[in-house]
Design a protein around this motif. Sequence first.
Motif, short mmCIF file in Angstrom:
data_model
loop_
_atom_site.label_atom_id
_atom_site.label_comp_id
_atom_site.label_asym_id
_atom_site.label_seq_id
_atom_site.Cartn_x
_atom_site.Cartn_y
_atom_site.Cartn_z
N LYS A 1 2.28 -6.85 3.34
CA LYS A 1 2.11 -5.75 4.29
C LYS A 1 0.99 -6.07 5.28
CE LYS A 1 1.56 -0.76 4.53
NZ LYS A 1 1.44 0.49 3.79
N TYR A 2 -0.08 -6.66 4.80
CA TYR A 2 -1.18 -7.06 5.69
C TYR A 2 -0.68 -8.06 6.73
CZ TYR A 2 -5.44 -9.35 7.28
OH TYR A 2 -6.43 -9.89 8.07
N PHE A 3 0.22 -8.96 6.32
CA PHE A 3 0.75 -9.96 7.24
C PHE A 3 1.94 -9.44 8.06
CE2 PHE A 3 -1.30 -13.22 4.40
CZ PHE A 3 -2.22 -13.64 5.34
N GLY A 4 2.30 -8.18 7.91
CA GLY A 4 3.28 -7.58 8.80
C GLY A 4 4.63 -7.22 8.21
N TYR A 5 4.81 -7.35 6.90
CA TYR A 5 6.09 -6.99 6.30
C TYR A 5 5.87 -5.97 5.18
CZ TYR A 5 10.52 -7.00 3.92
OH TYR A 5 11.69 -6.59 3.35
N ASP A 6 6.44 -4.79 5.36
CA ASP A 6 6.33 -3.73 4.37
C ASP A 6 7.57 -3.73 3.48
OD1 ASP A 6 5.99 -1.42 2.89
OD2 ASP A 6 5.52 -0.15 4.62
N VAL A 7 7.40 -4.06 2.21
CA VAL A 7 8.56 -4.14 1.31
C VAL A 7 9.27 -2.80 1.18
CG1 VAL A 7 7.64 -6.08 -0.03
CG2 VAL A 7 7.22 -3.75 -0.81
N GLU A 8 8.56 -1.71 1.38
CA GLU A 8 9.20 -0.40 1.27
C GLU A 8 10.17 -0.14 2.42
OE1 GLU A 8 6.55 2.84 0.41
OE2 GLU A 8 6.23 2.09 -1.61
N SER A 9 10.12 -0.95 3.46
CA SER A 9 11.07 -0.80 4.56
C SER A 9 12.36 -1.57 4.30
CB SER A 9 10.44 -1.29 5.87
OG SER A 9 10.26 -2.70 5.83
N ASP A 10 12.41 -2.33 3.22
CA ASP A 10 13.59 -3.13 2.90
C ASP A 10 14.75 -2.22 2.53
OD1 ASP A 10 15.41 -4.93 1.10
OD2 ASP A 10 14.06 -6.28 2.18
N LYS A 11 15.92 -2.57 2.99
CA LYS A 11 17.11 -1.76 2.74
C LYS A 11 17.54 -1.79 1.28
CE LYS A 11 19.07 -2.10 7.39
NZ LYS A 11 17.87 -2.44 8.07
N ASP A 12 17.22 -2.87 0.56
CA ASP A 12 17.60 -2.99 -0.85
C ASP A 12 16.51 -2.36 -1.72
OD1 ASP A 12 18.52 -3.61 -3.34
OD2 ASP A 12 18.50 -5.79 -3.06
N LYS A 13 16.59 -1.06 -1.89
CA LYS A 13 15.55 -0.33 -2.63
C LYS A 13 15.45 -0.78 -4.09
CE LYS A 13 14.37 2.15 0.84
NZ LYS A 13 13.25 1.70 1.64
N LEU B 1 11.82 -2.32 -6.41
CA LEU B 1 11.33 -1.83 -7.68
C LEU B 1 11.23 -2.93 -8.73
CD1 LEU B 1 13.25 1.57 -7.75
CD2 LEU B 1 10.89 1.14 -7.04
N THR B 2 11.45 -4.18 -8.34
CA THR B 2 11.29 -5.34 -9.23
C THR B 2 10.21 -6.24 -8.65
OG1 THR B 2 12.85 -6.80 -8.11
CG2 THR B 2 13.77 -5.26 -9.73
N SER B 3 9.96 -7.35 -9.30
CA SER B 3 9.00 -8.33 -8.78
C SER B 3 9.73 -9.45 -8.05
CB SER B 3 8.16 -8.92 -9.93
OG SER B 3 7.29 -7.94 -10.42
N ASP B 4 10.90 -9.17 -7.51
CA ASP B 4 11.70 -10.18 -6.82
C ASP B 4 11.14 -10.43 -5.43
OD1 ASP B 4 13.61 -11.86 -5.80
OD2 ASP B 4 15.24 -10.40 -5.87
N SER B 5 10.36 -11.50 -5.31
CA SER B 5 9.70 -11.80 -4.04
C SER B 5 10.67 -12.34 -2.99
CB SER B 5 8.56 -12.80 -4.25
OG SER B 5 9.06 -14.02 -4.73
N SER B 6 11.93 -12.56 -3.35
CA SER B 6 12.89 -13.12 -2.40
C SER B 6 13.19 -12.16 -1.24
CB SER B 6 14.19 -13.53 -3.10
OG SER B 6 14.88 -12.39 -3.56
N ILE B 7 12.85 -10.89 -1.36
CA ILE B 7 13.09 -9.97 -0.24
C ILE B 7 12.02 -10.12 0.85
CG2 ILE B 7 14.28 -8.30 -1.71
CD1 ILE B 7 11.81 -6.46 -1.34
N ILE B 8 10.92 -10.79 0.54
CA ILE B 8 9.86 -11.01 1.52
C ILE B 8 10.26 -12.19 2.39
CG2 ILE B 8 7.42 -11.58 1.86
CD1 ILE B 8 6.90 -10.25 -0.89
N PRO B 9 10.24 -12.02 3.71
CA PRO B 9 10.65 -13.12 4.60
C PRO B 9 9.84 -14.40 4.36
CG PRO B 9 10.37 -11.08 5.83
CD PRO B 9 9.86 -10.83 4.46
N LEU B 10 10.50 -15.53 4.51
CA LEU B 10 9.84 -16.82 4.27
C LEU B 10 8.64 -17.04 5.18
CD1 LEU B 10 12.86 -19.19 3.57
CD2 LEU B 10 11.21 -18.24 1.95
N THR B 11 8.67 -16.49 6.38
CA THR B 11 7.52 -16.65 7.27
C THR B 11 6.28 -15.99 6.68
OG1 THR B 11 8.22 -14.69 8.52
CG2 THR B 11 8.87 -16.84 9.40
N ILE B 12 6.46 -14.87 6.00
CA ILE B 12 5.35 -14.18 5.35
C ILE B 12 4.92 -14.95 4.10
CG2 ILE B 12 4.61 -12.03 4.25
CD1 ILE B 12 5.07 -11.76 7.29
#
Length: 131
Positions: A46-58, A62-73
């Motif tokens: 989130k500090y680097f600009g990506y809020d996981v809560e904005s992800d469409k796959d809710k 709710l898991t520790s699956d970091s694959s939803i975080i963009p690779l740039t982040i």
Amino acid sequence: MLQKSEHKLQPKLSTILKHELFNIPQTYGALSDGKGKYCVLAAVAKYFGYDVESDKDKSAVLTSDSSIIPLTIIDRIENCISNRRIEQHPHCECKNKNYFHCSLISLLIHLNDYHQMTFQQIGDWLEDKDL
């Protein structure tokens, strides 16, 4: 060359955790609880600009699956460790080796979920490692 100068301008990860993220409520065992609490990885993302809560796959949030975080982040977080050989990467000295010690992402998840360290405690731990 740009990456090196960008890295110098970016505060250390320990500083980000201790001084920028101190007011974010923390959760354990998931990237987010969906109600504003974040694990250390999601808070740094989130500090680097990506809020996981904005992800469409809710359900992924709710898991520790970091694959939803963009690779740039992910790359920006991993690049908080610069110019270190793999043997010099920080790692936890606990007996539970349930994380991939060559990844800062995995280490952050381990400190957050297994040890249930606060952002401040993780920041202090990273500061001791000069990160």
